[in-house]
Structure formats: structure tokens, C-alpha cells
Motif scaffolding. Structure first.
Motif, PDB file in Angstrom:
ATOM      1  N   GLY A 172      62.362  31.220  27.847  1.00 58.18           N
ATOM      2  CA  GLY A 172      63.147  31.050  26.336  1.00 58.18           C
ATOM      3  C   GLY A 172      61.954  31.729  25.440  1.00 58.18           C
ATOM      4  N   ALA A 173      60.789  31.330  25.330  1.00 62.51           N
ATOM      5  CA  ALA A 173      59.755  32.142  24.454  1.00 62.51           C
ATOM      6  C   ALA A 173      60.035  33.547  24.309  1.00 62.51           C
ATOM      7  CB  ALA A 173      58.446  31.602  24.685  1.00 62.51           C
ATOM      8  N   GLU A 174      60.100  34.501  25.712  1.00 64.12           N
ATOM      9  CA  GLU A 174      60.236  35.739  25.602  1.00 64.12           C
ATOM     10  C   GLU A 174      61.617  36.091  24.785  1.00 64.12           C
ATOM     11  OE1 GLU A 174      59.991  36.902  29.763  1.00 64.12           O
ATOM     12  OE2 GLU A 174      57.871  36.699  29.950  1.00 64.12           O
ATOM     13  N   GLU A 175      62.713  35.351  25.232  1.00 63.27           N
ATOM     14  CA  GLU A 175      63.886  35.899  24.631  1.00 63.27           C
ATOM     15  C   GLU A 175      63.762  35.608  23.242  1.00 63.27           C
ATOM     16  OE1 GLU A 175      66.580  33.255  26.420  1.00 63.27           O
ATOM     17  OE2 GLU A 175      66.433  34.251  28.552  1.00 63.27           O
ATOM     18  N   ALA A 176      63.227  34.624  22.698  1.00 59.96           N
ATOM     19  CA  ALA A 176      63.051  34.525  21.115  1.00 59.96           C
ATOM     20  C   ALA A 176      62.421  35.592  20.611  1.00 59.96           C
ATOM     21  CB  ALA A 176      62.309  33.228  20.971  1.00 59.96           C
ATOM     22  N   ILE A 177      61.063  36.172  21.115  1.00 69.17           N
ATOM     23  CA  ILE A 177      60.359  37.198  20.725  1.00 69.17           C
ATOM     24  C   ILE A 177      61.233  38.388  20.725  1.00 69.17           C
ATOM     25  CG2 ILE A 177      58.267  38.370  20.907  1.00 69.17           C
ATOM     26  CD1 ILE A 177      56.952  36.132  21.920  1.00 69.17           C
ATOM     27  N   SER A 179      64.209  38.688  20.737  1.00 66.26           N
ATOM     28  CA  SER A 179      65.410  38.705  19.431  1.00 66.26           C
ATOM     29  C   SER A 179      65.061  39.167  18.208  1.00 66.26           C
ATOM     30  CB  SER A 179      66.152  37.340  19.609  1.00 66.26           C
ATOM     31  OG  SER A 179      65.170  36.169  19.325  1.00 66.26           O
ATOM     32  N   VAL A 180      63.949  38.895  17.757  1.00 73.64           N
ATOM     33  CA  VAL A 180      63.204  39.148  16.437  1.00 73.64           C
ATOM     34  C   VAL A 180      62.629  40.629  16.481  1.00 73.64           C
ATOM     35  CG1 VAL A 180      63.183  36.962  15.876  1.00 73.64           C
ATOM     36  CG2 VAL A 180      61.060  37.949  16.954  1.00 73.64           C
ATOM     37  N   GLY A 181      63.047  41.456  17.691  1.00 67.97           N
ATOM     38  CA  GLY A 181      62.262  42.625  17.671  1.00 67.97           C
ATOM     39  C   GLY A 181      61.051  42.898  18.142  1.00 67.97           C
ATOM     40  N   GLN A 186      53.764  42.541  22.825  1.00 73.87           N
ATOM     41  CA  GLN A 186      53.887  41.220  21.790  1.00 73.87           C
ATOM     42  C   GLN A 186      54.522  40.133  22.698  1.00 73.87           C
ATOM     43  OE1 GLN A 186      56.156  42.725  18.613  1.00 73.87           O
ATOM     44  NE2 GLN A 186      54.280  42.811  17.253  1.00 73.87           N
ATOM     45  N   VAL A 187      55.482  40.399  23.675  1.00 75.81           N
ATOM     46  CA  VAL A 187      56.336  39.418  24.263  1.00 75.81           C
ATOM     47  C   VAL A 187      55.216  39.025  25.292  1.00 75.81           C
ATOM     48  CG1 VAL A 187      57.777  39.087  26.485  1.00 75.81           C
ATOM     49  CG2 VAL A 187      58.538  40.408  24.103  1.00 75.81           C
ATOM     50  N   PHE A 188      54.193  39.912  25.975  1.00 75.84           N
ATOM     51  CA  PHE A 188      53.539  39.374  27.161  1.00 75.84           C
ATOM     52  C   PHE A 188      52.358  38.631  26.570  1.00 75.84           C
ATOM     53  CE2 PHE A 188      49.245  40.065  29.462  1.00 75.84           C
ATOM     54  CZ  PHE A 188      49.888  39.588  30.683  1.00 75.84           C
ATOM     55  N   MET A 189      51.703  38.908  25.293  1.00 72.75           N
ATOM     56  CA  MET A 189      50.475  38.304  24.766  1.00 72.75           C
ATOM     57  C   MET A 189      50.874  36.894  23.966  1.00 72.75           C
ATOM     58  SD  MET A 189      48.097  40.079  25.444  1.00 72.75           S
ATOM     59  CE  MET A 189      46.738  39.098  24.267  1.00 72.75           C
ATOM     60  N   LEU A 190      52.262  36.871  23.532  1.00 70.14           N
ATOM     61  CA  LEU A 190      52.667  35.798  22.614  1.00 70.14           C
ATOM     62  C   LEU A 190      53.549  34.755  23.539  1.00 70.14           C
ATOM     63  CD1 LEU A 190      53.382  37.328  19.189  1.00 70.14           C
ATOM     64  CD2 LEU A 190      51.140  36.265  19.943  1.00 70.14           C
TER      65      LEU A 190
END
Length: 268
Positions: A172-177, A179-181, A186-190
Motif C-alpha cells: 500500500g505504501a509503495e502504491e501511494a508514493i 501515485s504521487v509521482g 523514493q519508493v524503496f527508501m520511504l
């Protein structure tokens, strides 16, 4: 065959299938026991058992610490060092193997992850004691061989556990990041890293518990740690020393298991 008769057969099978499984299990047990050749007890079994029991009841307390570096406390710390260093090295090396073996949603034929799983399976095929004997021949007896054996075997185990954690993580968190570009870094770190890190640490602590037990045994083949004086004591029938060594191993394992369990509860 009508639909009603098929349903009746299905109900009969569901009701009585446990009998078939019990028969299969019984046949397997009979076959396994039939392959064991019972040679009986030796004439000296009673006297040897009494000697072992008396040594365990009255251990050699003077061996606990004598300042020589070959006493119980010193060798227990050496055993812990072998387990810790082997687990620490394997935990770092296992991370790229885990991402290699983890199945991705976008991966169609699982060629990449399949090859990674095969490699991890091959690594953990060799038991630690076999690896220890091999490394003793390569680098000589001592703690270095024990660290190599623990670390290599742990790579296969931790790599498998880490890859399963990656596959089963919440996306879910990966998809959210995304979705905002957000980009891949950034997906991996956040998202990815914060989610999988607690599980990675938990699995590493659990593997350390197992490595402590393994390190205590590897010394019996010359890979350092508390196992070396234990096998010498057994060979010389020094049962009081065997008793104090076993007592030390029991206390060490209980303490490590308790601390590790509390740490894992806080992480997960």
C-alpha cells in the motif's frame, strides 16, 4: 453417476478419509522402524550411565573460571562471538540474495526469482557441521572456520526468510508514493525499507538463537568454541567437566533466547 451419488461419495470420503491417512502413516512408521537394527545394550551401559549421571549431578565448579582463557566462561564468550559474527556477516550478505529470490508482481515467468531460490537452496543444503569440516581443511581448526561455517549456512536460511518477507509485505505504501509521482529510489527508501527492516531484524535475531546452539556443537569437530573441551571431556570420560559444560550451555541458551524473544516482541 448422478449428482446425488457423487455428493454422497464426497461426504463419505470427507468423513472417513482420516482412516486412510492413519493407515498410510502406520505403514510409513512400520517401514521406518523395520529398517533400524537394534543391537541391544552393552554390558557396560549401566556403569557408564551411573558415571555420567554422577558427573552431571556434581559438576566441576573449578572449571567455571581460572583465568587461563580455556575455562568455561572464556569459551562461552568465544562461542557467542562465533555465533554473533557469523550471523552479522550473513545478515548483510543475505539482503541482495533476498531481493534476487523474491518474486515480483511484474515478473511473468519467475526466471529471476526462481534462480535466486535455487541458489539459496543450494547454499543451505550443506549442514553447518559439514561446512565446518570443509573450512577446517581449508583454513585450519579454530574459531575462523566456525565463523565461516555459521555465516555461509545462515546466508541460505536468512535469504529465504528475507525473500518471503519481501514477497508478503504490504504494498500500500509503495502504491501511494508511486501515485504521487515518486521514483524508484523514493519508493524503496520511504516505503519498502521501513516495512521490511523490522522483519529482517526479527529474523536475524531468531537466526542468532539457532547459531548459538550450532556454534556450541561445531567445536566438537575443531571449529572453536565450547564444543572443543566438551568432546575432549567426553573422550576422556571426565563427566564432572561434561556436566559443568552442559550446564553452561543450558544457561547461555536460555539467556540468549529470553533476550532475543523480548527484542523480537518489540520489533514486530
Amino acid at each position: 453417476m448422478t449428482l446425488d451419488s457423487a455428493n454422497q461419495l464426497k461426504k463419505v470420503w470427507q468423513r472417513w478419509q482420516w482412516i486412510l491417512w492413519m493407515i498410510v502413516i502406520a505403514i510409513i512408521y512400520i517401514w521406518a522402524i523395520g529398517g533400524i537394527k537394534f543391537s541391544g545394550l552393552q554390558d557396560s551401559a549401566g556403569s557408564v550411565s551411573k558415571s555420567i549421571l554422577s558427573g552431571l549431578v556434581s559438576p566441576e565448579w573449578s572449571y567455571v573460571y581460572d583465568g587461563s582463557g580455556e575455562d568455561l566462561i572464556s569459551l562461552i564468550f568465544q562461542t557467542l562471538a562465533i555465533a554473533f559474527l557469523g550471523t552479522f556477516i550473513s545478515a548483510i550478505i543475505s539482503v541482495p540474495f533476498a531481493f534476487w529470490a523474491a518474486r515480483s508482481i511484474k515478473e511473468r515467468f519467475f526466471l529471476r526469482s526462481g534462480s535466486g531460490k535455487v541458489v539459496l537452496t543450494l547454499i543451505r543444503t550443506f549442514p553447518e557441521i559439514v561446512l565446518a569440516i570443509m573450512f577446517i581443511k581449508a583454513v585450519g581448526p579454530g574459531s575462523y572456520a566456525g565463523v565461516l561455517a555459521v555465516s555461509i549456512h545462515s546466508i541460505g536460511m536468512l535469504g529465504k526468510l528475507f525473500s518471503e518477507a519481501i514477497e508478503n509485505m504490504d504494498r500500500g505504501a509503495e502504491e501511494a508514493i508511486n501515485s504521487v509521482g515518486g521514483n524508484a529510489a523514493q519508493v524503496f527508501m520511504l516505503a519498502t525499507l521501513p516495512i521490511i527492516t523490522p522483519e529482517f531484524v526479527s529474523y536475524t535475531l531468531y537466526r542468532f538463537e539457532i547459531a548459538v546452539r550450532s556454534a556450541a556443537i561445531l567445536g566438537m569437530v575443531g571449529a572453536g568454541g565450547i564444543g572443543t573441551p566438551m568432546i575432549f571431556a567426553i573422550q576422556t570420560r571426565n563427566w564432572p567437566r561434561v556436566g559443568i559444560i552442559l550446564l553452561g550451555i543450558i544457561i547461555m541458551v536460555l539467556v540468549i533466547d529470553t533476550i532475543s524473544e523480548q527484542m523480537r516482541k518489540r520489533l514486530v
